[in-house]
Scaffold this active site. Structure first.
Site, PDB file in Angstrom:
ATOM      1  N   GLU A  61      22.434  65.637  63.899  1.00  0.00           N
ATOM      2  CA  GLU A  61      22.532  65.600  65.367  1.00  0.00           C
ATOM      3  C   GLU A  61      23.366  64.442  65.901  1.00  0.00           C
ATOM      4  OE1 GLU A  61      19.631  65.453  63.647  1.00  0.00           O
ATOM      5  OE2 GLU A  61      18.217  64.047  64.570  1.00  0.00           O
ATOM      6  N   ASN A  62      23.733  63.491  65.037  1.00  0.00           N
ATOM      7  CA  ASN A  62      24.636  62.448  65.512  1.00  0.00           C
ATOM      8  C   ASN A  62      26.086  62.931  65.584  1.00  0.00           C
ATOM      9  OD1 ASN A  62      24.322  62.415  62.615  1.00  0.00           O
ATOM     10  ND2 ASN A  62      25.603  60.607  62.545  1.00  0.00           N
TER      11      ASN A  62
END
Lengths: 233, 219, 233, 219
Positions: free
Chosen positions: D47-48
């Site tokens: 998700e980064n």
């Protein structure tokens, strides 16, 4: 896998009555070959979500001639006489959306945002019947997300994982539509093996693209050819 | 004497400051680009997804995938960038464009703008105008002062469907430059050969006269 | 023009009490040099909007040691003991935002969307006191846009017009913050003349960047160095 | 006998189908990647801002600007793409991730998940978990069946602050695989050496027994 062997295969499961997002601004960045496929297939009663509706004998305009479109969601439909005739005779349903709102509603559809507030349209016919709300002293209208059964997008290059890269202003609505279509079909001029595109510079990550097909023989018609004399400006 | 289309565009170009990001509408506003002095550093945005519009291409440079919002073939300046329509209108809606110069059919005393429905013609749609009038930091409308049958286009209340309510900051016509202020319309400049009375006669609302009233400075 | 000759010049007008967005995820893609500049300048009472708050002796963590931060808006602050101490003693105010909501609130701030609905947080403490509304049978919470007086971003390369390009996962929050900051300052490892970056592959268009400065000597510390033996996986 | 952490991860990997896009949480869920068979084509999202997580780097490959959401140095697969956090969570929130495998502290009979506040410790924040539980098409929680002091972690109602309400589809523990159904919890699989009664004894809500009840198949 995602790679399709023919346009027919890529659109085989599109039924009458389907909703389809179609990329492009004017006739730039349009999925020429998928539109042609739809014309040949003859699918009817379509709801088309696209910024424009092509011109009389090209792009989405061809699907008007064959009366395949029942409803159009667009921001501007100026360049099409057949469109005008069908709309005035009541054959064609039309929903106008301000261009930025259209882009954002589609972006919201792909991004799981069900609704958002925007200033565009407040106090106009296009906001009639919609919720208007004040934030920090300014009025905004509530707009809801748009998704579609299918999205047709056109990219310059793609890979077998569905990653896409667009060329110049042919980008336009394509990336948001790729994300907002439940079944996204991408036609590309160059289909590469994975690893050939730089991960830092992918416009549409492959997760949004369910089918990809390499096409050639693009017409890329020009709507308004404006030129200057060589040397001047 | 009435300003020509080119003179209106020339006057409108004076609104542009060095360092500005500007969106020019379709039609006469597009002409404004021709009158931006070379020593001003100005970046033109096109809402179809381009920051840094260059001049029209030579025949050899024509690229079918490089157009402006008026669907004309164009070029890019050094330092240009292309992006999606969502990013383009994020840029517009987010207040990053310093100035939007648009055409108009009617402007009201309160700064309402009507410019997307032409009477008697099929409605073609709002395009990006409804987003631009709210997003740009400053909205300047350029238009003829009167309609073809001589009726004022600057009115108490628009009769045509609105593009935006209370959005116009300044109106530039073939006769005058008029600001939309809290207190109403303020006449700032008059085209050579007209009097205040000439302008008031073809303007719906009562005009205040700016204490610094000037002649429109165009060639 | 946009190019700054020193970090001091780039941050000269930041006053006590300012709100600043700071790019980065963990300590990757952080504006190291601008944070250092803020430390030297000693500006106090800052509201910092950043996904994390650095580590004890590096990145935003250093501004905690000097008590320059009054309030933190973040999604996760796990790696910092001084943070915990100041928070528990009441010296530091903290607003937790789910990471996706944080990213979207900042994106909304730059994009002129005052508020939007998202499912994240519905039924949890983080949605308490917020409007919850049902769309298509599912509940969503209303979240508002975030902007800041300043945004500090870090890019791999930039040009004199402020166009930016990020490297790999150092992209993270930087593009949205660039757009949401009223005054955005970008530090770049490579500053190029305009025309050197490909217009098709600009991550942050220059319109969002008011100041740009070339920096060198990056530490780029690694938080969790995980490796495999050569040849295996 | 209780499954080891590796066996839990191994069982969780069986949830992954070829063609899936998967987000693995921090901690034990990260281990799941080690048990995905090579013949399955699976893309891991972080998700980064990365789609296509590869194996950990060799010493020579370590890149400080290439990490996963757990802040570990990683590599990219061929066909990977990197993007902003807004794009990453658009991807997650928009339902494009087929499966999210997360750790848990409590799961309720209604599928509520608590996993972001550790009792007695400073609250570190939700990170991306609150977005993931609503966005992924399917949410599988992996955790120990009981807390360290032997209390059930599968409960009638969570006592810890929630991460999401009604979001969990399946729970995989060291003792069992349990589905969250409309009608309540359904026991699908039991770890070798345990009886239904053993599992029920340390589970808060009453379990329905699946007609196809099986042993957990792990090595």
């Amino acid at each position: 896998m995602k790679v399709q062997s023919s346009i027919e295969e890529a659109i085989k499961d599109i039924q009458d009555g389907a909703s389809i997002m179609v990329g492009g601004f004017g006739i730039v960045g349009i999925p020429e070959k998928l539109i042609d496929g739809l014309l040949r297939k003859g699918t009817k009663n379509l709801t088309i979500i696209s910024n424009n509706c092509g011109i009389d004998d090209y792009a989405l305009g061809t699907l008007l001639s064959t009366r395949q479109i029942r409803k159009m969601v667009a921001s501007y439909v100026g360049e099409n006489k057949e469109f005008e005739r069908q709309f005035l005779s009541g054959e064609l349903e039309l929903e106008f959306v301000p261009q930025g709102t259209l882009a954002e509603r589609i972006r919201a559809g792909g991004a799981g945002i069900p609704a958002f507030y925007t200033p565009a349209g407040v106090g106009t016919k296009l906001a009639e019947g919609k919720e208007v709300r004040t934030f920090n002293g300014k009025e905004y209208v509530l707009e809801t997300a748009l998704t579609a059964d299918f999205a047709f997008v056109k990219a310059q290059a793609g890979d077998t994982a569905g990653n896409l890269v667009y060329n110049k202003t042919s980008c336009n609505f394509n990336p948001m539509m790729a994300a907002a279509g439940k079944m996204t079909v991408a036609e590309v001029e160059e289909l590469l093996e994975v690893g050939k595109l730089d991960p830092n510079f992918i416009h549409t990550p492959g997760i949004y693209v369910q089918r990809v097909i390499a096409c050639s023989g693009y017409e890329k018609r020009i709507e308004r050819r404006t030129v200057r004399a060589s040397g001047g400006n | 004497m009435s300003l020509t289309r080119e003179q209106i565009a020339q006057r409108a170009a004076q609104e542009i400051e060095s360092g500005f990001y500007v969106n020019l509408g379709i039609g006469i506003p597009t002409l404004v680009a021709n009158f931006i002095p070379k020593d001003k550093h100005v970046v033109l945005q096109s809402e179809n997804g381009l920051l840094g519009i260059g001049p029209y291409p030579t025949e050899a440079e024509v690229d079918p995938e490089l157009i402006n919002a008026g669907k004309e073939t164009i070029t890019m300046t050094a330092g240009a960038s292309v992006f999606s329509s969502a990013e383009s209108f994020a840029m517009i809606r987010g207040g990053h464009i310093n100035l939007s110069i648009l055409g108009g059919m009617e402007v009201s005393v309160g700064g309402d703008l009507a410019n997307w429905v032409v009477p008697g013609k099929m409605v073609k749609g709002p395009g990006g105008a409804m987003d631009l009038v709210h997003g740009a930091q400053r909205v300047v409308v350029i238009m003829e002062h009167c309609s073809k049958n001589g009726q004022p286009k600057i009115v108490d209340s628009c009769s045509l469907p609105l593009t935006g309510k209370g959005v116009v900051n300044r109106i530039i016509t073939d006769m005058a430059v008029i600001d939309v202020a809290e207190t109403g319309l303020v006449l700032k400049e008059i085209a050579h050969g007209y009097t205040v009375e000439d302008v008031q006669r073809v303007t719906g609302p009562k005009l205040s006269i700016d204490s610094q009233l000037k002649a429109v400075a165009v060639l």
